[in-house]
Design an enzyme around this catalytic site. Structure first.
Site, PDB file in Angstrom:
ATOM      1  N   VAL A  76      17.249   1.864 -11.063  1.00 42.44           N
ATOM      2  CA  VAL A  76      16.826   2.992 -11.899  1.00 42.44           C
ATOM      3  C   VAL A  76      15.307   3.097 -11.791  1.00 42.44           C
ATOM      4  O   VAL A  76      14.652   2.141 -11.352  1.00 42.44           O
ATOM      5  CB  VAL A  76      17.285   2.799 -13.368  1.00 42.44           C
ATOM      6  CG1 VAL A  76      18.798   2.700 -13.455  1.00 42.44           C
ATOM      7  CG2 VAL A  76      16.645   1.575 -14.013  1.00 42.44           C
ATOM      8  N   ALA A  78      11.405   2.805 -12.167  1.00 43.20           N
ATOM      9  CA  ALA A  78      10.619   1.728 -12.776  1.00 43.20           C
ATOM     10  C   ALA A  78      10.073   2.169 -14.131  1.00 43.20           C
ATOM     11  O   ALA A  78       9.906   3.352 -14.388  1.00 43.20           O
ATOM     12  CB  ALA A  78       9.466   1.376 -11.841  1.00 43.20           C
ATOM     13  N   SER A 128      12.507  -3.007   0.342  1.00 42.79           N
ATOM     14  CA  SER A 128      11.792  -2.020   1.146  1.00 42.79           C
ATOM     15  C   SER A 128      12.646  -1.520   2.294  1.00 42.79           C
ATOM     16  O   SER A 128      13.495  -2.238   2.814  1.00 42.79           O
ATOM     17  CB  SER A 128      10.513  -2.624   1.729  1.00 42.79           C
ATOM     18  OG  SER A 128       9.897  -1.680   2.597  1.00 42.79           O
ATOM     19  N   LYS A 183       6.079  -7.187  -3.108  1.00 41.64           N
ATOM     20  CA  LYS A 183       6.431  -5.797  -2.756  1.00 41.64           C
ATOM     21  C   LYS A 183       5.237  -4.859  -3.001  1.00 41.64           C
ATOM     22  O   LYS A 183       4.998  -3.914  -2.238  1.00 41.64           O
ATOM     23  CB  LYS A 183       7.659  -5.334  -3.558  1.00 41.64           C
ATOM     24  CG  LYS A 183       8.050  -3.864  -3.319  1.00 41.64           C
ATOM     25  CD  LYS A 183       8.487  -3.648  -1.894  1.00 41.64           C
ATOM     26  CE  LYS A 183       8.864  -2.269  -1.436  1.00 41.64           C
ATOM     27  NZ  LYS A 183       8.658  -1.076  -2.135  1.00 41.64           N
ATOM     28  N   HIS A 186       2.959  -5.311  -0.192  1.00 40.63           N
ATOM     29  CA  HIS A 186       3.589  -4.581   0.926  1.00 40.63           C
ATOM     30  C   HIS A 186       3.234  -3.101   0.838  1.00 40.63           C
ATOM     31  O   HIS A 186       2.842  -2.471   1.826  1.00 40.63           O
ATOM     32  CB  HIS A 186       5.114  -4.777   0.871  1.00 40.63           C
ATOM     33  CG  HIS A 186       5.886  -3.838   1.752  1.00 40.63           C
ATOM     34  ND1 HIS A 186       6.078  -2.502   1.423  1.00 40.63           N
ATOM     35  CD2 HIS A 186       6.485  -4.015   2.951  1.00 40.63           C
ATOM     36  CE1 HIS A 186       6.771  -1.911   2.376  1.00 40.63           C
ATOM     37  NE2 HIS A 186       7.031  -2.804   3.315  1.00 40.63           N
ATOM     38  N   ASN A 187       3.373  -2.526  -0.340  1.00 39.60           N
ATOM     39  CA  ASN A 187       3.117  -1.093  -0.469  1.00 39.60           C
ATOM     40  C   ASN A 187       1.635  -0.769  -0.286  1.00 39.60           C
ATOM     41  O   ASN A 187       1.294   0.274   0.270  1.00 39.60           O
ATOM     42  CB  ASN A 187       3.619  -0.580  -1.821  1.00 39.60           C
ATOM     43  CG  ASN A 187       5.107  -0.306  -1.777  1.00 39.60           C
ATOM     44  OD1 ASN A 187       5.855  -1.028  -1.112  1.00 39.60           O
ATOM     45  ND2 ASN A 187       5.556   0.721  -2.466  1.00 39.60           N
ATOM     46  N   GLU A 190       1.243  -0.749   3.245  1.00 39.27           N
ATOM     47  CA  GLU A 190       1.900   0.497   3.724  1.00 39.27           C
ATOM     48  C   GLU A 190       0.919   1.678   3.614  1.00 39.27           C
ATOM     49  O   GLU A 190       0.739   2.443   4.573  1.00 39.27           O
ATOM     50  CB  GLU A 190       3.151   0.737   2.872  1.00 39.27           C
ATOM     51  CG  GLU A 190       3.871   2.052   3.085  1.00 39.27           C
ATOM     52  CD  GLU A 190       5.057   2.222   2.104  1.00 39.27           C
ATOM     53  OE1 GLU A 190       5.883   1.283   1.988  1.00 39.27           O
ATOM     54  OE2 GLU A 190       5.146   3.274   1.446  1.00 39.27           O
TER      55      GLU A 190
HETATM   56  C1  6PG Z   1       9.484   1.017   0.780  1.00 32.21           C
HETATM   57  C2  6PG Z   1       8.504   2.020   0.200  1.00 32.21           C
HETATM   58  C3  6PG Z   1       9.028   2.674  -1.018  1.00 32.21           C
HETATM   59  C4  6PG Z   1       8.031   3.638  -1.659  1.00 32.21           C
HETATM   60  C5  6PG Z   1       7.840   4.867  -0.902  1.00 32.21           C
HETATM   61  C6  6PG Z   1       7.031   5.917  -1.615  1.00 32.21           C
HETATM   62  O1  6PG Z   1       9.033  -0.100   0.966  1.00 32.21           O
HETATM   63  O2  6PG Z   1      10.620   1.368   1.046  1.00 32.21           O
HETATM   64  O3  6PG Z   1       7.340   1.342  -0.148  1.00 32.21           O
HETATM   65  O4  6PG Z   1       9.361   1.658  -1.923  1.00 32.21           O
HETATM   66  O5  6PG Z   1       8.528   3.962  -2.906  1.00 32.21           O
HETATM   67  O6  6PG Z   1       7.267   4.576   0.326  1.00 32.21           O
HETATM   68  O7  6PG Z   1       5.797   5.455  -1.994  1.00 32.21           O
HETATM   69  P1  6PG Z   1       4.664   6.494  -2.416  1.00 32.21           P
HETATM   70  O8  6PG Z   1       5.341   7.654  -3.084  1.00 32.21           O
HETATM   71  O9  6PG Z   1       3.768   5.781  -3.385  1.00 32.21           O
HETATM   72  O10 6PG Z   1       3.988   6.907  -1.140  1.00 32.21           O
END
Ligand code: 6PG
Length: 472
Positions: A76, A78, A128, A183, A186-187, A190
């Site tokens: 659900v 966060a 992820s 995580k 990780h983001n 990302e």
């Molecule tokens: C993942 C991504 C995911 C994330 C989206 C959108 O690892 O699958 O990190 O969890 O929610 O990439 O992120 P933003 O909307 O902040 O760009």
């Protein structure tokens, strides 16, 4: 079919994909969604897997449909929705039941939930890979206790992506919110990887005058070398796609304002709290925020003229590829160093090689380089990635290109905040005698904050202290 021990709440895109993945791997699963029609529709479209899926009409039906020890995955949004769901489950579950928050929770929330007062067990896992990852193999970063992990590891490892050597990309990384913390990093990475690719795209487009199809080819070529990664691969696809409406490149029709749900921002905030420098990630968050200010940017361009100018000469495609390689290593070095800082602060023994291994497949930042990162991080644990011999060699080879690219960007109005932040950090990190002696002098001048001397003498204030004392 025996009663499921696994349940899942929240059949949105990610929840539905994860439930299908679990059923496909042979685990019976009970599912429930707040809107009953969604549960029914999900079950109806599950095809052959429907026989392993038990759709529940109510939350108590979900619990009753399962046998102990239960493990219920929450998918659900966060925040408050998780707390509301936990409160609704409280009267229905037994103390030995386990609830797993698999959303993008803030790890402080996961710490709070895992440490305080729930009448059942609770663990947080970072997942992820987007919808496709959830359906066919995500990367899973688990927090919680060793006992929680032992209970659900067979399922999580079965549904996870597999690295090229066959290892499942799912691991227990530490207690409480450790999985959600990893995580978040990780983001952050990302965001930074995406931003650096976007900056390079800007140099190709505005500096070198390449059209989107040529940029697609360039990225596709890079994806066959050291930069081989999911994000470079999809960037090639994005740049190569045609717009069905205009027939031209679709990329040229997409509004240049990036959205964000906030996980990159959390990482930047946490890094500040930890005193852990992650300037490449911070620059990426900043750049998304600036991108959203379209009207102001247009006003700025009307007033000053457009910033980007064609590059006069001197920058090659290889320079750009190498700059991206260097930027990527620096960004990961910062992210992994932040984990060391967090481990010390929160008393977590974060296993950085294991984290690099979990990121090798399934997740958004998966890349060929993570194999080498895992090996390098295993030597002299705790040492910064930029100081490891393998990456030091790579940086020696690629930093001159990063310097040329950032310099050319500065001279030609091509904004490269993330690549530039990486370069500045690298230069600071290889300067034994920096410039903060001036900061210390200033602090002592206006606030008598004191300083240490290089010769170790115990004279903590400058001569200005006397004036200061006379005035006060
Ligand atoms: C993942 C991504 C995911 C994330 C989206 C959108 O690892 O699958 O990190 O969890 O929610 O990439 O992120 P933003 O909307 O902040 O760009």
């Amino acid at each position: 079919m025996s009663k499921p021990q696994i349940g899942l709440i929240g059949l949105g895109t990610m929840g539905a994909a994860l439930a299908m993945n679990i059923a496909e791997k042979g685990f019976p699963i009970a599912v429930w969604n707040r809107t009953g029609s969604v549960t029914q529709a999900f079950h109806a479209q599950a095809g052959a897997l429907a026989q392993r899926i038990v759709p529940a009409a109510t939350l108590s039906d979900l619990v009753a449909a399962m046998q102990g020890p239960r493990a219920i995955i929450l998918m659900v949004p966060a925040g408050q929705a998780v707390d509301d769901q936990l409160a609704a489950l409280a009267p229905l579950l037994r103390p030995e039941d386990l609830v797993i928050d698999a959303g993008n929770a803030n790890f402080h929330d996961t710490n709070r939930r895992a440490r305080g007062g729930l009448p059942f067990r609770f663990m947080g896992i970072g997942v992820s890979g987007g919808e496709d990852g959830a359906r066919h193999g995500p990367s899973i970063m688990a927090g919680g206790t060793a006992g929680d992990w032992a209970q659900v590891a067979p399922v999580l490892q079965a549904i996870a992506a597999r690295a090229e050597d066959g290892t499942p990309c799912a691991a227990h990384l530490g207690p409480d919110g450790a999985g959600h913390f990893v995580k978040a990093v990780h983001n952050g990475i990302e965001y930074a990887d995406m931003q650096m690719i976007a900056e390079t795209y800007g140099v190709l487009r505005d500096g070198l005058g390449l059209e989107a199809p040529a940029i697609a080819k360039t990225f596709a070529g890079w994806n066959r070398g050291l930069l081989r990664s999911y994000l470079v691969e999809i960037s090639a696809e994005v740049a190569g796609a045609s717009d069905p409406v205009t027939g031209g490149p679709l990329l040229d029709m997409i509004v240049d304002a990036a959205g964000q749900k906030g996980t990159g921002r959390w990482t930047a905030i946490e890094a500040q709290d930890l005193g852990a420098p992650i300037p490449v990630i911070e620059a990426a968050v900043m750049a998304r925020n600036v991108s959203a200010r379209r009207a102001e940017r247009a006003a700025g361009e009307a007033l000053y003229g457009p910033a980007p100018q064609p590059l006069s000469a001197g920058l090659t495609l290889e320079d750009l590829e190498n700059a991206l390689i260097a930027g990527k290593i620096l960004c990961y070095a910062q992210g992994f160093a932040m984990m060391t800082a967090a481990g010390q602060q929160f008393g977590w023994a974060l296993d950085r090689p294991a984290i690099a291994r979990v990121w090798r497949a399934g997740c958004i930042i998966r890349s060929a380089m993570l194999n080498d990162m895992a090996s390098a991080l295993a030597e002299e644990p705790g040492r910064n990635l930029m100081l490891k011999p393998f990456f030091a060699d790579l940086l020696r080879d690629t930093m001159p290109a990063l310097r040329r690219v950032v310099a050319a960007g500065a001279l030609h109005g091509l904004a490269l905040p993330a690549l530039g932040a990486g370069l500045a950090w690298f230069d600071m990190m290889r300067t034994a005698r920096g410039t903060a002696n001036m900061i210390q002098g200033q602090r002592d001048f206006f606030g008598l904050h004191g300083f240490e001397r290089l010769d170790g003498l115990d004279r903590p204030h400058g001569p200005w202290a006397q004036d200061h004392n006379e005035k006060t």
